[in-house]
Write a protein that holds these residues in place. Structure first.
Motif, short mmCIF file in Angstrom:
data_model
loop_
_atom_site.label_atom_id
_atom_site.label_comp_id
_atom_site.label_asym_id
_atom_site.label_seq_id
_atom_site.Cartn_x
_atom_site.Cartn_y
_atom_site.Cartn_z
N MET A 154 1.15 -1.22 0.37
CA MET A 154 -0.42 0.14 0.00
C MET A 154 1.13 1.13 0.14
O MET A 154 0.61 2.49 0.23
N GLU A 155 1.92 0.88 -0.15
CA GLU A 155 3.30 2.37 -0.02
C GLU A 155 2.72 3.52 -1.17
O GLU A 155 3.01 2.81 -2.27
N THR A 156 3.35 4.42 -0.97
CA THR A 156 3.20 5.50 -2.16
C THR A 156 4.32 5.45 -2.41
O THR A 156 4.79 6.76 -3.52
N ASN A 157 5.51 5.72 -1.97
CA ASN A 157 7.36 5.40 -2.23
C ASN A 157 7.56 7.19 -2.36
O ASN A 157 8.20 7.94 -3.43
N GLU A 158 6.59 7.60 -1.44
CA GLU A 158 7.12 9.80 -1.13
C GLU A 158 8.48 9.19 -0.84
O GLU A 158 8.57 10.60 -0.55
N CYS A 159 8.79 8.25 0.01
CA CYS A 159 10.27 8.56 1.14
C CYS A 159 11.82 8.18 -0.09
O CYS A 159 12.30 8.91 0.20
N LEU A 160 11.17 8.21 -1.18
CA LEU A 160 11.95 8.06 -2.45
C LEU A 160 12.40 9.04 -2.58
O LEU A 160 14.16 9.53 -2.78
N THR A 161 12.09 9.87 -2.57
CA THR A 161 12.93 11.55 -2.98
C THR A 161 12.58 12.66 -2.34
O THR A 161 11.66 12.99 -1.22
N ASN A 162 14.44 12.83 -2.19
CA ASN A 162 13.94 13.27 -0.40
C ASN A 162 13.71 13.00 0.71
O ASN A 162 13.87 13.65 1.26
N ASN A 163 14.08 11.89 0.81
CA ASN A 163 12.91 11.10 2.29
C ASN A 163 11.57 11.92 2.72
O ASN A 163 11.50 11.78 3.27
N GLY A 164 11.08 12.47 1.78
CA GLY A 164 9.43 13.05 1.70
C GLY A 164 9.75 14.12 2.92
O GLY A 164 8.97 14.82 3.88
N GLY A 165 10.81 15.53 2.62
CA GLY A 165 10.94 15.68 3.43
C GLY A 165 10.77 15.51 5.43
O GLY A 165 11.55 16.35 5.66
N CYS A 166 11.68 14.64 5.04
CA CYS A 166 11.25 14.11 7.17
C CYS A 166 12.93 13.58 7.83
O CYS A 166 13.85 13.92 6.81
N TRP A 167 12.99 13.46 9.18
CA TRP A 167 13.71 13.72 9.79
C TRP A 167 14.46 12.32 9.49
O TRP A 167 14.17 11.49 8.97
N GLU A 168 15.47 12.76 9.06
CA GLU A 168 16.81 11.02 8.68
C GLU A 168 18.01 11.17 8.86
O GLU A 168 18.85 11.70 9.22
N ASP A 169 18.64 9.62 9.40
CA ASP A 169 19.84 9.65 10.19
C ASP A 169 20.39 8.38 9.12
O ASP A 169 20.59 7.78 9.37
N VAL A 170 21.31 9.53 8.49
CA VAL A 170 21.72 8.77 7.08
C VAL A 170 22.67 7.70 8.25
O VAL A 170 22.81 5.94 7.41
N LYS A 171 23.75 8.24 8.87
CA LYS A 171 24.79 6.97 9.20
C LYS A 171 24.00 5.67 9.71
O LYS A 171 24.70 4.84 9.71
N ALA A 172 22.56 5.61 10.67
CA ALA A 172 22.48 4.90 11.48
C ALA A 172 21.50 4.10 10.24
O ALA A 172 20.40 3.13 10.41
N ASN A 173 21.30 4.56 9.62
CA ASN A 173 20.14 4.31 8.14
C ASN A 173 18.84 4.30 9.15
O ASN A 173 17.91 3.24 8.22
N ILE A 174 18.55 5.36 9.78
CA ILE A 174 17.55 5.11 9.89
C ILE A 174 16.55 6.87 9.41
O ILE A 174 16.84 7.64 9.91
N THR A 175 15.20 6.62 9.32
CA THR A 175 14.36 8.12 8.70
C THR A 175 12.72 7.70 9.48
O THR A 175 12.16 6.74 10.27
N ALA A 176 12.25 9.44 9.71
CA ALA A 176 11.10 9.22 9.91
C ALA A 176 10.22 9.01 9.26
O ALA A 176 8.86 9.33 9.38
N CYS A 177 10.20 9.05 8.11
CA CYS A 177 9.25 9.18 6.54
C CYS A 177 8.60 7.61 6.82
O CYS A 177 9.66 6.80 6.31
N LYS A 178 7.55 7.44 6.59
CA LYS A 178 6.59 6.64 6.36
C LYS A 178 5.52 6.31 5.43
O LYS A 178 4.75 7.39 5.32
#
Length: 627
Positions: A415-439
């Motif tokens: 059911m995902e819309t794949n909006e997180c693939l572009t600029n992480n959807g404008g959400c917070w992200e920890d690149v080093k730990a590969n953790i994101t707030a985008c869902k």
């Protein structure tokens, strides 16, 4: 006469007859359309959702408008599979085509093959919008109808003319299609109905219903078992006009003296199954749902029964009958006798309570129109438009939940819309730990601080998220500073603190980006004795005494390892220890003496009650006289 009656009964399938005095009412389901540029076209318009393809229920689609003068009606292929395909980094293409000359569905199919993300059919006349339906008499349409995966809608002629003119002038037209309010979503439970038919010999539409029930069964049962939905199956029935009740045709297609009828499956009264066979199985399936709910509190067994019946008792195998049906019923642990009682007597000249209720339910309630076609899906009292596809229907049902109350099945990967693939959807992200707030969700992306390995991150989800609670230091060290040097590792994260970063002892800094070693030797906080020599280390210090002196860190003092000073120190220590021992011994003797005296007095008091002493005779005699 027979031919007239036959044609009349076949015609009953063309319109809904519930009661003689009710006029059928069809509701056109709408979605919102907003033009965002150019300035002179800005505004919000309405469009009628097509009854095929996949409407993006609960979501939106933004794109730029395209129009092809060479193939304006889109009745033929565009000749290129990427004519309307969006460029890398560009918005999707929404194609406007003209109404007329061919089926609506064919126009959409040709545009989809050319790369269109959605299709708007511009009406060719000034009239209220209608629902674009899929063709029923075109057998070739079955080859592409199931493959249409984009949304489509009919727009008014005036809007279509403006869009085509503006695009023809070389201007960029941007618009957004919005289905978020197409299905009401007032609370945490969705109520939906599926109007279907047990007939499995009515061509592509019957086959589509069968395949849908099989594919959607799992999701439907998960939703029902979790209490997320309230599902009700329904079946359309017609009645026989009174003038033809005694005719052979009515008797073969109706039960209860012409009150409840269904068309002949093969449209041939001389062979195969009759319409009344279909009515009886429809009635049985309603009762399966009713009995499963009332006796077992498991209404979702309807999905199992219908699926198993279609597999085990098809018309093609001549097993579409009561005997086969009751075998399926028994295999599911249901009481066949109770289901027969629910169905009632089909030969009597009286109303059947169950089927009468079905006819009444066909009439539109509130904003909902009458049910006039099969299959029909109704979600929160709104008729679903689009093909019977598991993902599309699930998306429509999920859009009926109040936001943030959707069950897990609505947030699954499919059911995902794949909006997180572009600029992480404008959400917070920890690149080093590969953790994101985008869902990604079926409604679009949301920015929510995640739960990772049992540790809940907290924050606004857009600019910050911090790990909190026990175990937070195991996840990228809680976002705090950490460094290893000289085989020593120091961290600014501590599980004893629910939040925040603090440099450990021996360091200074913000605890997040850096912690610098404190030179205790320079700050004069260590090794202050006159005989001390200070040496700084990473995170600590070492102190050495000159000569043969020994450094005591706790007292910041140097003492001799041997000699007088050491002996004096030991003598003093022994004296102190001896003094402590003497005090303890004296205290113990005093304690024993007082305890013994106390015990003697207690014993004497007790014995005096039973063995009077000489000194007590006089007292006792005096007491006896008083008595």
């Amino acid at each position: 006469m027979g031919s007239v009656a036959y044609n009349l009964l076949l015609c009953l399938a063309c319109f809904l007859i519930v009661t003689p005095y009710v006029e059928a009412r069809f509701v056109v389901e709408m979605n919102s359309l907003s033009v965002t540029s150019p300035e002179d076209l800005k505004g919000t318009y309405t469009s009628a959702i097509g009854n095929f393809g996949v409407p993006d229920y609960g979501g939106t689609l933004a794109g730029t408008v395209a129009y092809s003068k060479d193939n304006s009606a889109a009745c033929s292929e565009f000749g290129s599979t990427d004519k309307f395909k969006s460029k890398l980094g560009g918005l999707p293409t929404i194609v406007v085509v003209d109404r007329g000359d061919c089926y609506f569905a064919l126009k959409v199919w040709n545009a989809q093959k050319a790369g269109a993300a959605a299709v708007l059919v511009a009406d060719d006349r000034d009239e209220p919008l209608i629902t674009m339906d899929s063709p029923t008499e075109d057998t070739a349409a079955a080859d592409y109808l199931e493959n249409i995966t984009i949304p489509s809608a009919l727009i008014e002629k005036s809007l279509g003319d403006k869009l085509k003119t503006t695009v023809g002038d070389g201007k960029v037209v941007s618009l957004k299609l919005d289905w978020r309010e197409s299905v009401p979503h007032p609370d945490e439970r969705v109520e939906y109905e599926f109007w279907t038919n047990s007939n499995d010999e009515c061509g592509p539409k019957c086959q589509a219903q069968i395949e849908f029930v099989k594919s959607f069964k799992g999701a439907a049962q998960i939703l029902e078992k979790g209490g997320y939905t309230l599902f009700t199956p329904h079946y359309i029935t017609w009645y026989c006009p009174e003038a033809f009740i005694t005719s052979r045709q009515c008797k073969s297609q109706c039960i209860n003296q012409g009150r409840y009828c269904a068309p002949d499956p093969e449209q041939d009264f001389d062979q195969g199954y009759d319409g009344k066979d279909v009515v009886l199985e429809n009635l049985r399936e309603i009762c399966v749902h009713k009995v499963a709910n009332e006796t077992l509190a498991r209404p979702w067994l309807w999905w199992d029964y219908v699926t198993d019946f279609q597999i085990r008792c098809p018309m093609s195998a001549k097993k579409y009958n009561q005997e086969c049906a009751e075998e399926v019923i028994s295999s599911l642990g249901l009481d066949a006798k109770k289901i027969r009682e629910c169905m009632g007597d089909s030969e009597t000249d009286s109303e059947n309570k169950i089927l009468k209720g079905e006819q009444e339910a066909q009439i539109g309630q509130g904003s909902r129109g009458d049910v006039t076609m099969l299959p029909t899906l109704i979600v929160n009292n709104v008729q679903y438009r689009g093909k019977l596809d598991r993902g599309a229907v699930l998306k429509a049902i999920c859009s009926g939940f109040e936001e943030k109350t959707e069950p897990p099945v609505c947030l699954s990967p499919e059911m995902e819309t794949n909006e997180c693939l572009t600029n992480n959807g404008g959400c917070w992200e920890d690149v080093k730990a590969n953790i994101t707030a985008c869902k990604d969700t079926f409604r679009g992306r949301v920015c929510e601080c995640p739960l990772v390995n049992g540790v809940q991150f907290q924050g606004d989800g857009y600019t910050s998220c911090e790990a909190n609670g026990q175990g937070r230091c195991k996840i990228h060290n809680g976002g705090c500073w950490q460094e290893t040097k000289d085989s020593k590792t120091f961290s600014a994260c501590s599980d004893s603190k629910a939040t925040g970063c603090e440099c450990p002892a021996g360091f200074k800094g913000d605890g997040v980006s850096k912690c610098e070693d404190i030179d205790e030797c320079q700050s004069k906080t260590a090794c202050q004795c006159s005989e001390c020599n200070c040496k700084n280390t990473w995170g600590s210090y070492d102190c050495e005494c000159s000569g043969d002196l020994l450094y005591i860190r706790e007292n910041d003092v140097c003492i001799s390892k041997k000699g007088g000073t050491a002996r004096v120190g030991w003598v003093v220590s022994m004296i102190v220890l001896l003094g402590i021992a003497l005090v303890a011994a004296g205290g113990y003797l005093v304690y024993k003496y007082r305890l013994r005296s106390y015990m003697d007095s207690e014993i004497r008091a007790i014995m005096a009650q039973y063995m009077p002493l000489d000194s007590q005779n006089e007292v006792h005699h005096h007491l006896n006289e008083e008595t």
